[in-house]
Design an enzyme around this catalytic site. Sequence first.
Site, PDB file in Angstrom:
ATOM      1  N   HIS A 165       5.773   6.116  -1.232  1.00 34.48           N
ATOM      2  CA  HIS A 165       6.480   5.061  -1.701  1.00 34.48           C
ATOM      3  C   HIS A 165       5.604   3.671  -1.114  1.00 34.48           C
ATOM      4  O   HIS A 165       4.688   3.879  -0.429  1.00 34.48           O
ATOM      5  CB  HIS A 165       7.859   4.894  -0.758  1.00 34.48           C
ATOM      6  CG  HIS A 165       7.458   4.942   0.719  1.00 34.48           C
ATOM      7  ND1 HIS A 165       7.228   6.052   1.436  1.00 34.48           N
ATOM      8  CD2 HIS A 165       7.641   3.926   1.502  1.00 34.48           C
ATOM      9  CE1 HIS A 165       7.293   5.665   2.769  1.00 34.48           C
ATOM     10  NE2 HIS A 165       7.124   4.392   2.980  1.00 34.48           N
ATOM     11  N   HIS A 218       0.807  -1.176  -0.001  1.00 35.10           N
ATOM     12  CA  HIS A 218      -0.103  -0.289   0.031  1.00 35.10           C
ATOM     13  C   HIS A 218       0.842   1.263  -0.020  1.00 35.10           C
ATOM     14  O   HIS A 218       2.169   1.081   0.201  1.00 35.10           O
ATOM     15  CB  HIS A 218      -0.959   0.015   1.130  1.00 35.10           C
ATOM     16  CG  HIS A 218      -0.201   0.264   2.425  1.00 35.10           C
ATOM     17  ND1 HIS A 218       0.460  -0.743   3.304  1.00 35.10           N
ATOM     18  CD2 HIS A 218       0.181   1.210   3.291  1.00 35.10           C
ATOM     19  CE1 HIS A 218       1.214  -0.504   4.309  1.00 35.10           C
ATOM     20  NE2 HIS A 218       1.009   0.806   4.234  1.00 35.10           N
TER      21      HIS A 218
END
Length: 198
Positions: free
Chosen positions: A120, A37
Amino acid sequence: MPRLFTALEIPRDAALSLSLLRGGLPGARWIDVENYHMTLRFIGDVEGHVADEIANALDRVRRPSFSLTLSGVGAFGQKKPHAVWAGVFASPDLSALQGEIDRICQRLGLPADPRKFTPHVTLARLRNSSPLDVAQYLSARGNFSTLPFRVGRFVLMSSRDSVGGGPYIVEEAWPLSGADARSSSSFASASDASRIMR
């Protein structure tokens, strides 16, 4: 109380590309594919009524869906690396969504995140990995990139305290305008991940 954070889910095809980055780094604990995620805003451990206030406030977010491309790899902790991650090609839409969620959280009295937002996807947590091994891992995978994918919603996720992160649970989801209803079904679930990893 679970830890809460807002996030973007990673669709199946991008998750499969990320899974190909697993391996080749001593001391790495690789994140399970179904737990990939992108955190937008860490909220932390909050009482139930605060979680409800946050969810109600996030109902007001009105942002368009947008395209995102994962690109490049990096590490957190230069002298003592503690995580490796896949980066994101710069996206004004992503920055705008994250900024709005952050402002909502601050208006509700949640402390500002001291770290600058660095979009990220964490690939692995590191324990005693040498900076040289990490540098070699990163240089061998520096040209990593996924095909662009559509971001059709953002979610409120929870995590229980565990080693290496996860399992993560989607507590609530908010669609972005113009999102195709089918696109939300293209996210990797635990059962998809077991198929991807075979």
